[in-house]
Design a protein around this motif. Structure first.
Motif, PDB file in Angstrom:
ATOM      1  N   PHE A   1       0.805  -1.228   0.000  1.00 62.21           N
ATOM      2  CA  PHE A   1       0.000   0.000   0.000  1.00 62.21           C
ATOM      3  C   PHE A   1       0.836   1.274   0.000  1.00 62.21           C
ATOM      4  CE2 PHE A   1       0.242   1.421   4.437  1.00 62.21           C
ATOM      5  CZ  PHE A   1       0.590   0.270   5.106  1.00 62.21           C
ATOM      6  N   ASN A   2       2.129   1.131   0.128  1.00 63.89           N
ATOM      7  CA  ASN A   2       2.950   2.339   0.062  1.00 63.89           C
ATOM      8  C   ASN A   2       4.415   1.967  -0.098  1.00 63.89           C
ATOM      9  OD1 ASN A   2       3.694   5.021   0.124  1.00 63.89           O
ATOM     10  ND2 ASN A   2       3.529   5.248   2.336  1.00 63.89           N
ATOM     11  N   ILE A   3       5.135   2.805  -0.810  1.00 62.46           N
ATOM     12  CA  ILE A   3       6.593   2.699  -0.841  1.00 62.46           C
ATOM     13  C   ILE A   3       7.101   4.054  -0.412  1.00 62.46           C
ATOM     14  CG2 ILE A   3       8.642   2.359  -2.270  1.00 62.46           C
ATOM     15  CD1 ILE A   3       6.893   0.726  -4.169  1.00 62.46           C
ATOM     16  N   GLN A   4       7.778   4.081   0.708  1.00 67.56           N
ATOM     17  CA  GLN A   4       8.239   5.378   1.184  1.00 67.56           C
ATOM     18  C   GLN A   4       9.751   5.461   1.074  1.00 67.56           C
ATOM     19  OE1 GLN A   4       6.730   6.775   4.988  1.00 67.56           O
ATOM     20  NE2 GLN A   4       8.551   8.069   5.142  1.00 67.56           N
ATOM     21  N   SER A   5      10.196   6.308   0.157  1.00 70.79           N
ATOM     22  CA  SER A   5      11.640   6.491   0.103  1.00 70.79           C
ATOM     23  C   SER A   5      12.005   7.562   1.130  1.00 70.79           C
ATOM     24  CB  SER A   5      12.081   6.875  -1.305  1.00 70.79           C
ATOM     25  OG  SER A   5      11.694   8.178  -1.608  1.00 70.79           O
ATOM     26  N   PHE A   6      13.288   7.694   1.382  1.00 72.26           N
ATOM     27  CA  PHE A   6      13.770   8.623   2.397  1.00 72.26           C
ATOM     28  C   PHE A   6      13.179   8.333   3.773  1.00 72.26           C
ATOM     29  CE2 PHE A   6      14.685  12.910   4.214  1.00 72.26           C
ATOM     30  CZ  PHE A   6      16.046  12.840   4.037  1.00 72.26           C
TER      31      PHE A   6
ATOM     32  N   GLY B   1       3.136  20.817  -3.776  1.00 71.50           N
ATOM     33  CA  GLY B   1       2.122  19.775  -3.655  1.00 71.50           C
ATOM     34  C   GLY B   1       2.095  18.818  -4.838  1.00 71.50           C
ATOM     35  N   GLN B   2       2.901  19.056  -5.855  1.00 65.41           N
ATOM     36  CA  GLN B   2       2.880  18.170  -7.022  1.00 65.41           C
ATOM     37  C   GLN B   2       3.991  17.130  -6.980  1.00 65.41           C
ATOM     38  OE1 GLN B   2       2.592  20.648 -10.521  1.00 65.41           O
ATOM     39  NE2 GLN B   2       0.415  20.981 -10.209  1.00 65.41           N
ATOM     40  N   ASP B   3       4.828  17.178  -5.958  1.00 68.15           N
ATOM     41  CA  ASP B   3       5.814  16.114  -5.786  1.00 68.15           C
ATOM     42  C   ASP B   3       5.230  15.146  -4.762  1.00 68.15           C
ATOM     43  OD1 ASP B   3       6.065  18.343  -4.066  1.00 68.15           O
ATOM     44  OD2 ASP B   3       7.988  17.617  -3.304  1.00 68.15           O
ATOM     45  N   VAL B   4       4.816  13.999  -5.245  1.00 67.75           N
ATOM     46  CA  VAL B   4       4.106  13.082  -4.355  1.00 67.75           C
ATOM     47  C   VAL B   4       4.895  11.805  -4.086  1.00 67.75           C
ATOM     48  CG1 VAL B   4       1.838  13.965  -4.969  1.00 67.75           C
ATOM     49  CG2 VAL B   4       2.816  12.109  -6.310  1.00 67.75           C
ATOM     50  N   ASN B   5       6.084  11.700  -4.642  1.00 70.25           N
ATOM     51  CA  ASN B   5       6.871  10.479  -4.449  1.00 70.25           C
ATOM     52  C   ASN B   5       8.031  10.644  -3.484  1.00 70.25           C
ATOM     53  OD1 ASN B   5       5.214   9.079  -6.112  1.00 70.25           O
ATOM     54  ND2 ASN B   5       6.555   9.135  -7.903  1.00 70.25           N
ATOM     55  N   GLY B   6       7.987  11.686  -2.674  1.00 68.84           N
ATOM     56  CA  GLY B   6       9.015  11.852  -1.660  1.00 68.84           C
ATOM     57  C   GLY B   6      10.232  12.606  -2.144  1.00 68.84           C
TER      58      GLY B   6
ATOM     59  N   GLN C   1       4.019  34.275   2.174  1.00 61.62           N
ATOM     60  CA  GLN C   1       3.701  33.463   3.353  1.00 61.62           C
ATOM     61  C   GLN C   1       2.894  32.236   2.937  1.00 61.62           C
ATOM     62  OE1 GLN C   1       1.798  35.739   6.441  1.00 61.62           O
ATOM     63  NE2 GLN C   1       3.686  36.766   7.037  1.00 61.62           N
ATOM     64  N   ASP C   2       1.886  32.471   2.093  1.00 67.84           N
ATOM     65  CA  ASP C   2       1.049  31.366   1.612  1.00 67.84           C
ATOM     66  C   ASP C   2       1.903  30.335   0.889  1.00 67.84           C
ATOM     67  OD1 ASP C   2      -1.188  32.614   2.511  1.00 67.84           O
ATOM     68  OD2 ASP C   2      -1.805  33.408   0.558  1.00 67.84           O
ATOM     69  N   GLU C   3       2.793  30.850   0.044  1.00 76.31           N
ATOM     70  CA  GLU C   3       3.577  29.968  -0.809  1.00 76.31           C
ATOM     71  C   GLU C   3       4.467  29.063   0.042  1.00 76.31           C
ATOM     72  OE1 GLU C   3       6.989  28.594  -2.732  1.00 76.31           O
ATOM     73  OE2 GLU C   3       7.211  30.542  -1.806  1.00 76.31           O
ATOM     74  N   ILE C   4       5.096  29.634   1.036  1.00 79.28           N
ATOM     75  CA  ILE C   4       6.009  28.838   1.864  1.00 79.28           C
ATOM     76  C   ILE C   4       5.224  27.804   2.679  1.00 79.28           C
ATOM     77  CG2 ILE C   4       7.528  28.985   3.880  1.00 79.28           C
ATOM     78  CD1 ILE C   4       8.573  31.612   2.500  1.00 79.28           C
ATOM     79  N   LEU C   5       4.069  28.231   3.147  1.00 72.46           N
ATOM     80  CA  LEU C   5       3.225  27.315   3.909  1.00 72.46           C
ATOM     81  C   LEU C   5       2.779  26.132   3.052  1.00 72.46           C
ATOM     82  CD1 LEU C   5       1.974  27.087   6.691  1.00 72.46           C
ATOM     83  CD2 LEU C   5       0.046  28.433   5.891  1.00 72.46           C
ATOM     84  N   ALA C   6       2.528  26.407   1.772  1.00 73.45           N
ATOM     85  CA  ALA C   6       1.975  25.362   0.906  1.00 73.45           C
ATOM     86  C   ALA C   6       3.038  24.446   0.300  1.00 73.45           C
ATOM     87  CB  ALA C   6       1.161  26.018  -0.224  1.00 73.45           C
ATOM     88  N   ARG C   7       4.324  24.771   0.494  1.00 73.44           N
ATOM     89  CA  ARG C   7       5.355  23.890  -0.057  1.00 73.44           C
ATOM     90  C   ARG C   7       5.213  22.496   0.534  1.00 73.44           C
ATOM     91  NH1 ARG C   7      10.723  27.803   0.229  1.00 73.44           N
ATOM     92  NH2 ARG C   7       9.887  29.368  -1.184  1.00 73.44           N
ATOM     93  N   THR C   8       5.557  21.514  -0.258  1.00 69.30           N
ATOM     94  CA  THR C   8       5.427  20.137   0.201  1.00 69.30           C
ATOM     95  C   THR C   8       6.280  19.906   1.433  1.00 69.30           C
ATOM     96  OG1 THR C   8       5.098  19.477  -2.067  1.00 69.30           O
ATOM     97  CG2 THR C   8       5.646  17.737  -0.501  1.00 69.30           C
ATOM     98  N   GLN C   9       5.646  19.376   2.445  1.00 70.44           N
ATOM     99  CA  GLN C   9       6.339  19.153   3.709  1.00 70.44           C
ATOM    100  C   GLN C   9       6.807  17.711   3.751  1.00 70.44           C
ATOM    101  OE1 GLN C   9       6.648  21.420   6.241  1.00 70.44           O
ATOM    102  NE2 GLN C   9       6.181  20.472   8.186  1.00 70.44           N
ATOM    103  N   ASN C  10       8.098  17.494   3.880  1.00 70.47           N
ATOM    104  CA  ASN C  10       8.593  16.137   3.942  1.00 70.47           C
ATOM    105  C   ASN C  10       8.678  15.680   5.384  1.00 70.47           C
ATOM    106  OD1 ASN C  10       9.261  15.484   1.105  1.00 70.47           O
ATOM    107  ND2 ASN C  10      10.466  17.352   1.343  1.00 70.47           N
ATOM    108  N   GLU C  11       8.072  14.546   5.629  1.00 70.21           N
ATOM    109  CA  GLU C  11       8.176  14.020   6.979  1.00 70.21           C
ATOM    110  C   GLU C  11       8.639  12.583   6.897  1.00 70.21           C
ATOM    111  OE1 GLU C  11       3.473  13.263   7.449  1.00 70.21           O
ATOM    112  OE2 GLU C  11       4.235  15.230   8.045  1.00 70.21           O
ATOM    113  N   ALA C  12       9.592  12.232   7.719  1.00 66.10           N
ATOM    114  CA  ALA C  12       9.975  10.841   7.802  1.00 66.10           C
ATOM    115  C   ALA C  12       9.162  10.288   8.952  1.00 66.10           C
ATOM    116  CB  ALA C  12      11.458  10.711   8.063  1.00 66.10           C
TER     117      ALA C  12
END
Lengths: 304, 797
Positions: free
Chosen positions: A7-12, B683-688, B784-795
């Motif tokens: 259901f998911n592949i999480q890189s990084f 928001g258009q980078d969805v693969n990490g 401000q909006d733009e920075i807030l809306a940038r894709t947030q990466n979380e491990a």
């Protein structure tokens, strides 16, 4: 089995083993932990995720569903999960992106192609691939084929498991893992049943096999869930088990419960049953100390 | 630990500034006295008079002499950029700033000699009918001109810290290293020798004589300013009762009597001398290279440490002071601009790390101390850039990341490999190439040996917007009419037609930039700056005019190439491959801003997007990068070379997006564009993050002067120190595959949200906008909006 459901592949992934890792989440699990933060991992079959907040109630999905599983109520669509076969027709037509299917079949070869792309990062960071879930060991044959390919490609492998499997599968599959991240949720048999739905007998036995018979490099991971398994009694029992039945060289990662799973429960349209709070930092420190009193190398969080 | 004197100065650092009219008055007086004399002499005398007359002061605890204005924490009125009138002064005070001087006198001075700025020079050769006017009015080149008259006042009124004359817009890093070794006395002697050598057989020799004479006069001015500081320190010491401070003052007097006239002998003298030159020659200027400070100061540090004359704590004190004092060399603009722009943006860039000219690793104890000073003494300025080579020590890299994790939004990280390669493929000697510095955001220059005179933002998606609109923008004819949109039978035909027009717009851009450069060359000679550039005194030709060892005078910064690539990919796929829609239908949907065409917008949004390691669309974005670069190279720059490209959006993705109609990537009209250069659309980078990096390395980065790349992380994702080493590995991987720059915002989304509701609680919250750091609460709502809306990466976990 030549394909598995993921259901998911999480890189990084930074906290599922050493270095930068790509974590593969398998769909399906024999345990049903009350706090599970990946509720979509329970069923080994595709499921519909519904983002209610995005639904505009346009009704296109009602028309499209071949099983009549969707109706509009109060300006939002409502899905009858008993009828839904997760065929994905509604996902394609939904104009507001409120629908998604979780779970797809993948072959070991396809998966290999995906993880190979991250290889440049494994090499610079000492990372690799982590099989997680769900329970990866329910796809034993697949996991073995995949890990063999990884080894041939020189990619480090880790498996995160509940340990709930038969001995043969455990031995054959985990023989191929460079590292095992082994979950122990509770020591008391009844408590374990209550929290996860299954007995922990197999789990504890398998932990001993991994440690002594297979001499596997392993880490014990304990999800710390307030009100479930965070009492001193359970922690000390776990510590004694590690000290007496496993080995003091086995490190322990204490993973504080987080509530990222609750949003996913909503998308699965589950009735909210259990609400837990996050453990306080002081409590985590206390638990760590309890562990350390037994001579165990414990840390908070999964960084390696 | 921060010393007590620094603590006090730091506590006052962010107090609101005062605008001072002292240099404005001095310049006005000089110009009146010198009416009729050549411009170069007027400017030189004005500079000399500032040095001789600007009020001097020393704040208690500040052991680095010299200030950028007549009053503590002040900014001097920018003579070249318009007039502060009654309205502006009133608004200034309403916003909590001060005014230093007599207001009535200021309004009288405004009438005296009308200020003349960069845009006035450009407007000399334009009329409302000029072919460039629709282009300038369209906003395709930022900042937009409202019209000829208004365009002349683009910057309206401004004030800046620093004692040199404006406009001084070139991105440059002076050759501090040579100056520190030579001393100004010897440089003046050199001027004499050069003047003696000249005969008068050609007009050039006449020009050079006057030019060198002006250089010498300016250098004398700087020495005079230092003498005045020495006198002041000595005078203050006489009456000072605090013994410790008195001793410091006496030491300052002694140092200022020596430098900058004679070469620096100690670390303290070197820093003081550097500061004098930086303050009086390099500034005011918002986009400067401060140089490789760990390299420039190391010989002095080493000698002092070995002799036991200095401790690391002393060094830290001076580095912290440098930070605080540079912070004060800020900028403030008119009320309008304050409301609309970008958090008092400034790009003073300190460089550490990397390799030495001989290729060995350059990191030394000062590299660490500069980061330590940043950590103890944070502030949005000056920025720090860490050059990362293969040999860069891991602990230095991790220390840099630790600063980022603390929320300092700096240092930025740049890859030596691609930067050095950029220079060598452009003919720079490898030894010089290895000594590169960053000026402005992350634009490369060589200390003393190159300069960038324009680095203008060019909004690329607007080119497509105008192309599809038959060359018309806001009713103005700006390009050519492409005719029937459905005339092209395949994508290649369409692309060829678009590229022709794209190239035409880049040509218009180059014309505008040429005017800007020429305006600088003709109207604003800078002899004193030239003296600190390569062969400045020997050649006696203004550094803005003469050919430099590395020629990168004209640079164009494409904004939104990622959006453009995504948009063209969607056209290719939906119109020409799958034939789901015709181009004219797509155009109708975009004209309606997708209203009534939601299904079509969905299709456009679902077309693959850059940032997910998907070859088709990544290649399209990469091709657009290559194409833009190629076209720039075909444009002639008035300095006798070509235009160069630098993928840095600065802050242009916000206003640039606001002025651009809907685009085929599914973007709404007016929506902010992708930030930076290699960052995906929000928001258009969805693969990490790793997929983003793999997409980014498909962009041909080597031929770009800079390619900016921002990433945003949840603080929880990198909490553990071991996580930092993983981030470090990620950076090294990116650079080893040809990445140029990476920067992180490690900031909690909740904090950003709260800062919008309670700005007063988050005054210190710093973020990376594009190539610069700023206080979040000072940014415009749009940014401000733009920075807030940038894709947030979380491990997760």
């Amino acid at each position: 089995m030549d394909e598995a459901m993921i259901f998911n592949i999480q890189s990084f992934s930074l906290h599922d083993g050493p270095g930068i890792r790509t974590t593969i989440f398998f769909k399906g699990c024999p345990l049903k932990c009350l706090w599970c933060h990946n509720p979509e991992s329970h069923k080994a079959a595709p499921e519909l995720l519904f983002y209610k907040e995005r639904c505009t109630g346009c009704g296109i999905c009602v028309q499209a569903c071949p099983r009549g599983a969707v109706v509009i109520k109060d300006g939002k669509s409502v899905n009858d999960r008993t009828k839904c076969a997760a065929c994905g027709v509604c996902v394609k037509v939904c104009p507001s992106g409120a629908r998604e299917i979780s779970g797809k079949k993948i072959s070991a070869g396809e998966l290999m192609e995906i993880v190979e792309k991250d290889r440049m990062f494994y090499e610079s960071s000492g990372g690799g691939v982590t099989l997680s879930g769900g329970e990866p060991l329910i796809y034993g044959e697949f996991a073995r084929e995949f890990m063999e390919r990884c080894h041939k490609a020189g990619i480090h492998t880790a498996v995160e498991t509940s340990g709930y499997t038969d001995e043969e599968n455990l031995r054959r599959t985990l023989a191929l893992a460079d590292l095992v991240l082994f979950d122990i949720k509770a020591m008391d048999e009844n408590l374990h049943r209550k929290l996860t739905g299954v007995s922990n007998e197999k789990i504890l036995k398998n932990a001993r096999i991994l440690c002594h018979n297979m001499k596997k490099k392993m880490v014990i991971r304990i999800p710390v869930v307030p009100g479930c398994n965070d009492g001193k009694d359970n922690i000390e029992k776990t510590a004694r088990f590690i000290k007496e039945k496993l080995d003091l060289s086995v490190p322990v990662h204490l993973l504080p419960y987080h509530n990222f799973g609750t949003a996913k429960e909503e998308r699965l349209e589950w009735e909210r049953q259990n609400i837990f709070s996050k453990p306080e930092e002081e409590q985590m420190a206390q638990i760590k100390t309890w562990m350390e009193n037994y001579g165990i190398a414990a840390q908070i969080g999964g960084s390696m | 630990m921060m010393r007590e004197n620094i603590k006090k100065l730091y506590a006052n650092m962010r107090k609101k500034t005062s605008v001072s009219m002292e240099t404005y008055r001095i310049i006005q007086e000089t110009y009146r006295e010198m009416t009729g004399q050549p411009m170069i002499k007027c400017r030189t005398q004005a500079f000399y008079n500032i040095m001789a007359r600007i009020p001097v002061f020393i704040e208690k605890g500040d052991i680095l002499a010299g200030n950028g204005a007549a009053c503590p924490g002040g900014l001097e009125i920018d003579y070249a950029n318009g007039i502060w009138n009654r309205y502006e002064i009133d608004e200034l005070k309403k916003d909590g700033y001060g005014f230093y001087g007599d207001e009535e006198e200021l309004f009288k001075l405004n009438e005296s000699v009308p200020p003349y700025g960069l845009n006035d020079g450009i407007a000399e050769v334009l009329s409302e009918d000029s072919f460039l006017m629709p282009f300038l009015r369209s906003g395709m080149a930022l900042v937009k001109w409202e019209g000829l008259e208004h365009g002349r006042q683009t910057l309206q009124c401004g004030a800046q810290g620093g004692l040199n004359l404006t406009p001084a817009q070139a991105l440059v890093c002076l050759d501090y290293e040579s100056a520190l070794k030579t001393g100004l006395e010897e440089m003046m002697n050199q001027c004499d020798r050069e003047m003696e050598k000249l005969s008068f057989e050609t007009t050039e020799e006449y020009d050079r004589y006057i030019y060198i004479k002006c250089m010498k006069k300016s250098l004398e001015g700087i020495c005079l300013y230092a003498e005045r500081m020495a006198d002041l320190a000595g005078k203050m010491a006489k009456t000072e009762t605090d013994e410790g401070w008195k001793a410091q003052l006496l030491q300052m007097e002694e140092i200022c009597r020596r430098v900058p006239r004679y070469p620096a002998r100690t670390f303290r003298e070197a820093v003081q001398m550097y500061w004098f030159i930086f303050l009086t020659v390099a500034c005011p200027n918002v986009a400067l290279g401060m140089g490789r400070l760990d390299q420039i100061f190391y010989p002095y540090y080493k000698k002092d440490i070995e002799a036991g004359r200095i401790t690391d704590e002393d060094v830290l004190e001076l580095f912290e002071l440098l930070r605080i004092k540079d912070y004060h060399l800020g900028t403030i603009q008119s009320k309008d601009n304050r409301d609309q722009t970008n958090g008092e943006a400034k790009w003073h860039n300190i460089v550490i790390g990397g390799v030495k000219p001989d290729g060995s690793d350059a990191a030394n104890p000062l590299s660490y101390l500069i980061l330590k000073a940043l950590r103890e003494c944070p502030g949005a300025h000056p920025t720090v850039t860490l050059r990362v080579a293969e040999s860069t020590p891991e602990d230095l890299l991790e220390m840099g990341l630790e600063c980022v994790r603390m929320g300092l939004s700096m240092p930025a990280f740049v890859g030596d490999k691609s930067y050095i390669k950029y220079l060598t493929i452009n003919g720079v000697d490898i030894k010089d190439a290895r000594d590169y510095v960053l000026t402005g955001c992350i634009d490369v220059n060589l200390p003393g040996k190159s300069r960038t005179m324009t680095a203008c933002m060019f909004v690329t998606p607007m080119c497509l917007d105008v192309f599809l609109n038959h060359g018309i923008k806001d009713g103005m004819v700006l390009g050519h009419d492409a005719g029937d949109l459905d005339q092209w039978t395949d994508y290649e035909e369409f692309e060829a037609a678009f590229k022709d027009e794209f190239k035409y717009f880049i040509y218009l851009m180059s014309q505008y930039c040429n005017l800007m450069i020429t305006s600088m060359q003709r109207n604003f000679p800078e002899p004193v700056k030239t003296a600190f550039m390569y062969r400045g005194i020997e050649d006696g030709i203004d550094y803005q005019i003469k050919q430099m060892p590395f020629e990168n005078a004209g640079v164009i910064c494409p904004v939104g190439l990622v959006n453009l690539g995504n948009a063209l990919y969607a056209v290719k796929k939906l119109v020409y491959e799958e034939r789901k829609v015709t181009l004219s239908q797509l155009k109708a949907a975009m004209d309606a801003n997708w209203k009534g065409y939601e299904d079509l917008q969905k299709m456009c949004l679902e077309a693959e997007k850059y940032g997910n390691d998907i070859d088709g669309v990544d290649k399209m974005v990469g091709d657009m990068y290559a194409c833009f670069d190629e076209y720039c190279h075909e444009m002639k720059c008035v300095t006798g070379t070509i235009y160069r490209s630098s993928a840095v959006s600065i802050f242009g993705h916000a206003p640039g997006g606001a002025m651009t109609g809907a685009t085929p990537d599914g973007r709404f009209c007016g929506e902010t564009l992708a930030d930076a250069g290699a960052s995906p659309m929000r928001g258009q980078d969805v693969n990490g993050p790793l997929a983003v990096i793999r997409s980014a390395i498909k962009i041909p980065q080597d031929s770009y002067q800079a390619v900016l790349f921002n990433m945003k992380f949840q603080p929880a994702a990198v909490r553990d120190d071991r996580d930092l080493s993983k981030l470090a590995a990620m950076i090294r991987t990116y650079f080893s595959y040809g990445g140029k720059h990476i920067q992180f915002n490690i900031v909690d989304e909740k904090e950003l949200l709260d800062a919008r509701v309670h700005p007063e609680n988050h005054e210190d919250l710093m973020v990376r906008v594009a190539g610069y750091s700023a206080y979040y609460v000072q940014l415009t709502q749009r940014l401000q909006d733009e920075i807030l809306a940038r894709t947030q990466n979380e491990a997760v976990r």
